[in-house]
Write an enzyme that holds these catalytic residues in place. Structure first.
Site, PDB file in Angstrom:
ATOM      1  CG  HIS A  69      -1.864  -1.099   1.323  1.00  0.00           C
ATOM      2  ND1 HIS A  69      -2.455  -1.489   2.492  1.00  0.00           N
ATOM      3  CD2 HIS A  69      -2.355  -1.927   0.359  1.00  0.00           C
ATOM      4  CE1 HIS A  69      -3.274  -2.510   2.254  1.00  0.00           C
ATOM      5  NE2 HIS A  69      -3.215  -2.804   0.971  1.00  0.00           N
ATOM      6  CE  LYS A  98       1.975   3.900   4.966  1.00  0.00           C
ATOM      7  NZ  LYS A  98       1.445   2.899   4.038  1.00  0.00           N
ATOM      8  CE1 TYR A 124      -0.026   0.104  10.409  1.00  0.00           C
ATOM      9  CE2 TYR A 124       0.063   2.108   9.098  1.00  0.00           C
ATOM     10  CZ  TYR A 124      -0.544   0.913   9.423  1.00  0.00           C
ATOM     11  OH  TYR A 124      -1.672   0.528   8.759  1.00  0.00           O
ATOM     12  CG  ASP A 174      -4.352  -5.706   0.012  1.00  0.00           C
ATOM     13  OD1 ASP A 174      -4.467  -4.633  -0.608  1.00  0.00           O
ATOM     14  OD2 ASP A 174      -4.029  -5.762   1.212  1.00  0.00           O
TER      15      ASP A 174
HETATM   16  C1  TDO Z   1      -5.378   2.750   6.444  1.00  0.00           C
HETATM   17  C2  TDO Z   1      -6.665   3.250   7.077  1.00  0.00           C
HETATM   18  C3  TDO Z   1      -7.829   2.525   6.968  1.00  0.00           C
HETATM   19  N1  TDO Z   1      -8.971   2.991   7.520  1.00  0.00           N
HETATM   20  C4  TDO Z   1     -10.203   2.172   7.403  1.00  0.00           C
HETATM   21  C5  TDO Z   1     -10.645   1.909   5.989  1.00  0.00           C
HETATM   22  C6  TDO Z   1     -11.224   0.531   6.009  1.00  0.00           C
HETATM   23  O1  TDO Z   1     -12.604   0.558   6.304  1.00  0.00           O
HETATM   24  C7  TDO Z   1     -10.505  -0.161   7.169  1.00  0.00           C
HETATM   25  C8  TDO Z   1      -9.443  -1.152   6.710  1.00  0.00           C
HETATM   26  O2  TDO Z   1      -8.620  -0.483   5.761  1.00  0.00           O
HETATM   27  P1  TDO Z   1      -7.573  -1.286   4.881  1.00  0.00           P
HETATM   28  O3  TDO Z   1      -8.206  -2.545   4.397  1.00  0.00           O
HETATM   29  O4  TDO Z   1      -7.036  -0.335   3.868  1.00  0.00           O
HETATM   30  O5  TDO Z   1      -6.458  -1.634   5.971  1.00  0.00           O
HETATM   31  P2  TDO Z   1      -5.018  -2.269   5.736  1.00  0.00           P
HETATM   32  O6  TDO Z   1      -5.094  -3.250   4.634  1.00  0.00           O
HETATM   33  O7  TDO Z   1      -4.515  -2.694   7.035  1.00  0.00           O
HETATM   34  O8  TDO Z   1      -4.209  -1.010   5.211  1.00  0.00           O
HETATM   35  C9  TDO Z   1      -2.975  -0.686   5.760  1.00  0.00           C
HETATM   36  O9  TDO Z   1      -2.014  -1.606   5.240  1.00  0.00           O
HETATM   37  C10 TDO Z   1      -0.684  -1.357   5.642  1.00  0.00           C
HETATM   38  C11 TDO Z   1       0.206  -2.347   4.914  1.00  0.00           C
HETATM   39  C12 TDO Z   1      -0.265   0.052   5.499  1.00  0.00           C
HETATM   40  O10 TDO Z   1       0.874   0.381   5.179  1.00  0.00           O
HETATM   41  C13 TDO Z   1      -1.272   1.081   5.892  1.00  0.00           C
HETATM   42  O11 TDO Z   1      -0.870   2.385   5.496  1.00  0.00           O
HETATM   43  C14 TDO Z   1      -2.630   0.750   5.360  1.00  0.00           C
HETATM   44  O12 TDO Z   1      -2.645   0.893   3.939  1.00  0.00           O
HETATM   45  O13 TDO Z   1      -9.912   0.881   7.950  1.00  0.00           O
HETATM   46  C15 TDO Z   1      -9.016   4.170   8.202  1.00  0.00           C
HETATM   47  O14 TDO Z   1     -10.093   4.606   8.715  1.00  0.00           O
HETATM   48  N2  TDO Z   1      -7.863   4.909   8.319  1.00  0.00           N
HETATM   49  C16 TDO Z   1      -6.692   4.492   7.785  1.00  0.00           C
HETATM   50  O15 TDO Z   1      -5.642   5.185   7.933  1.00  0.00           O
END
Ligand code: TDO
Length: 182
Positions: free
Chosen positions: A62, A72, A132, A169
């Protein structure tokens, strides 16, 4: 805090000094001044994230596009993950290269990925919790991904059998099809 260089000069591993005694341990997990001195420019973290994952969960790769690009600083406080940074700056001599490091509650290492890197991790323990800090706020419209097994990047993920991934993903684009970073 010990600083370990990686094969990508901008990606660093921080290894805190742990003070252990009969009560347990103490360490400074973050110092703005120390961090800025090592990085060489002021870094302003604005958001802290906390996620929990089961064994075999792979999140990533991501990144966010400018003007919401995120640096990060990642650490694992429960269990162990294999954490990966991929250089996605097209103008960079290390474009497409990756760094992987085991982060665990035990080794207390932290991985610093500046803006211009994609991030992902694989959970190696039964459960793992990642904390993070990010240099920019979450901006879903600027959120982008690259497929975890891109053949040009060739990340050597630990072999754990089938990975557990989000629907998002499973269908991320290739690096060469992804939106240009810089
Ligand atoms: C990343 C993020 C997600 N969310 C919400 C959106 C969604 O409904 C839920 C889960 O989001 P994701 O599926 O994108 O979560 P995830 O797959 O854990 O995404 C994360 O992966 C890692 C590897 C990173 O580096 C992060 O920056 C982020 O991209 O959380 C937020 O409210 N704030 C945030 O900063």
């Amino acid at each position: 805090m010990n600083v370990i260089k990686t094969k990508i000069p901008e990606v660093l591993i921080f290894e805190p000094k742990i003070f252990g005694d009969e009560r347990g341990f103490f360490f400074e997990s973050f110092s703005q001044k120390y961090f800025n001195d090592i990085i060489g420019y002021p870094v302003n973290f604005v958001q802290d994230n906390h996620s929990q994952s089961s064994k075999g969960v792979l999140r990533g790769l991501h990144y966010q596009l400018p003007p919401y690009a995120q640096g990060k600083l990642v650490r694992c406080v429960v269990g162990e993950v294999f954490d990966v940074a991929v250089d996605i700056r097209r103008s960079s001599p290390t474009f497409g290269q990756w760094v992987g490091v085991n982060l665990s509650a035990e080794n207390k290492k932290q991985l610093w990925l500046p803006e211009g890197f994609a991030h992902g991790f694989l959970t190696l323990s039964e459960t793992a919790e990642l904390l993070y800090k990010t240099t920019n706020y979450y901006a879903p419209q600027y959120d982008r991904g690259i497929i975890w097994n891109d053949e040009t990047i060739k990340i050597e993920w630990p072999q754990l059998g089938d990975f557990i991934m989000s629907n998002k993903d499973l269908i991320q684009p290739l690096l060469n099809e992804s939106d240009d970073f810089l």
